[in-house]
Design an enzyme around this catalytic site. Structure first.
Site, PDB file in Angstrom:
ATOM      1  N   HIS A 160       4.045  -2.340  -4.125  1.00 46.86           N
ATOM      2  CA  HIS A 160       4.534  -2.901  -5.379  1.00 46.86           C
ATOM      3  C   HIS A 160       4.254  -2.018  -6.594  1.00 46.86           C
ATOM      4  CE1 HIS A 160       5.822  -6.587  -3.523  1.00 46.86           C
ATOM      5  NE2 HIS A 160       4.616  -6.818  -3.036  1.00 46.86           N
ATOM      6  N   ARG A 210      -2.109   1.023   0.859  1.00 48.91           N
ATOM      7  CA  ARG A 210      -1.118   0.081   1.374  1.00 48.91           C
ATOM      8  C   ARG A 210       0.254   0.757   1.346  1.00 48.91           C
ATOM      9  NH1 ARG A 210       0.084  -6.072  -0.707  1.00 48.91           N
ATOM     10  NH2 ARG A 210       0.548  -5.073  -2.712  1.00 48.91           N
ATOM     11  N   ASP A 245      -1.990  11.719   7.512  1.00 50.51           N
ATOM     12  CA  ASP A 245      -2.118  13.165   7.444  1.00 50.51           C
ATOM     13  C   ASP A 245      -2.681  13.650   6.114  1.00 50.51           C
ATOM     14  OD1 ASP A 245      -1.281  13.507  10.030  1.00 50.51           O
ATOM     15  OD2 ASP A 245       0.681  14.343   9.542  1.00 50.51           O
ATOM     16  N   ASP A 276       2.414 -14.030  -1.806  1.00 54.76           N
ATOM     17  CA  ASP A 276       3.527 -14.160  -0.862  1.00 54.76           C
ATOM     18  C   ASP A 276       3.372 -15.395   0.010  1.00 54.76           C
ATOM     19  OD1 ASP A 276       5.554 -11.949  -1.025  1.00 54.76           O
ATOM     20  OD2 ASP A 276       3.745 -10.730  -0.953  1.00 54.76           O
TER      21      ASP A 276
END
Length: 257
Positions: free
Chosen positions: A48, A73, A87, A178
């Site tokens: 977000h 995230r 990586d 959510d």
């Protein structure tokens, strides 16, 4: 070089309470300021917030010298994205919108090299291995990776025990915003029905032997979630703190304009 340790993962296994903070301003200077405060972990949000791989890398580098552990995230549970974040040196991932154990297994597989998973082998080009200077990185990388999956829907709540039980999942994180929307209570993450669902979910996850976490800026709810068993809790975010602080200062002087 020796493998770089993950103190956050170790803390989860020990059941240690770890207090975190959300950083969404997508800026390494901000991330470093927050890292000097002393939170146990800082969440770099790519779902977000306007982050990408390069801004995330800069924030990882800014946080690295300090006590705070960086968690990333990604925008979604996508193999190529997860590979890129690993990586560049991410050791702990918080993968959003995990609704089924199958999705959780896919997320874990994206973090493991074959034959245990499907992570592409590119350690010679990767900061994670310090460009192949970490001895035995390909064989030991998974030992220091921490996989957190996010339960944000009623479907996820119904599958909690099965999701938490997936081998390689270290913890389940609850997203009240959510979840409230999924429950038909959009914009009401502090509704008692949502809070009780999160508390029950935390207990379910803890019963499986995995760690449970949550984000809330409501300090009363922080205590309730910790009392329910949550051991990694985010208590605020940089955008909220900046906006609230600026507004408070303006309000204090508005009468003098």
């Amino acid at each position: 070089m020796e493998q770089i340790r993950n103190p956050f993962k170790r803390g989860l296994k020990e059941g240690k309470l770890q207090i975190g903070f959300w950083t969404a301003l997508a800026d390494a200077y901000v991330a470093e300021i927050l890292a000097t405060v002393g939170y146990d972990w800082l969440l770099i949000d790519n779902e977000h917030a306007p982050n990408d791989v390069r801004t995330t890398l800069a924030q990882l580098q800014a946080i690295a010298p300090y006590h705070s552990h960086a968690i990333v995230r990604p925008a979604e549970n996508e193999t190529a994205l997860i590979k890129r974040y690993l990586d560049i040196g991410t050791q702990t991932l918080l993968v959003p919108m995990i609704n089924t154990p199958e999705q959780a297994r896919a997320a874990v597989a994206a973090t493991r090299y074959p034959p245990d998973g499907i992570r592409g082998v590119g350690s010679a080009l990767a900061r994670a291995s310090r460009w192949n200077r970490v001895s035995g990185y390909l064989h030991s990388a998974a030992d220091e990776l921490c996989m957190l999956v996010q339960a944000e829907t009623t479907q996820a709540v119904g599958n909690l025990a099965a999701i938490a039980a997936v081998d390689g999942v270290d913890g389940v994180f609850f997203g009240p915003a959510d979840l409230s929307a999924s429950m038909g209570l959009i914009g009401k993450p502090g509704d008692e029905r949502v809070v009780q669902t999160v508390c029950d979910g935390i207990r379910t996850v803890c019963q499986t032997g995995k760690a449970a976490g949550v984000l809330t800026s409501d300090q009363k709810l922080v205590r309730r979630y910790i009392d329910a068993g949550a051991t990694f809790v985010a208590v605020g975010n940089d955008i909220g703190i900046l906006g609230a602080g600026a507004k408070q200062l303006l309000d204090a002087w508005s009468a003098h304009r």
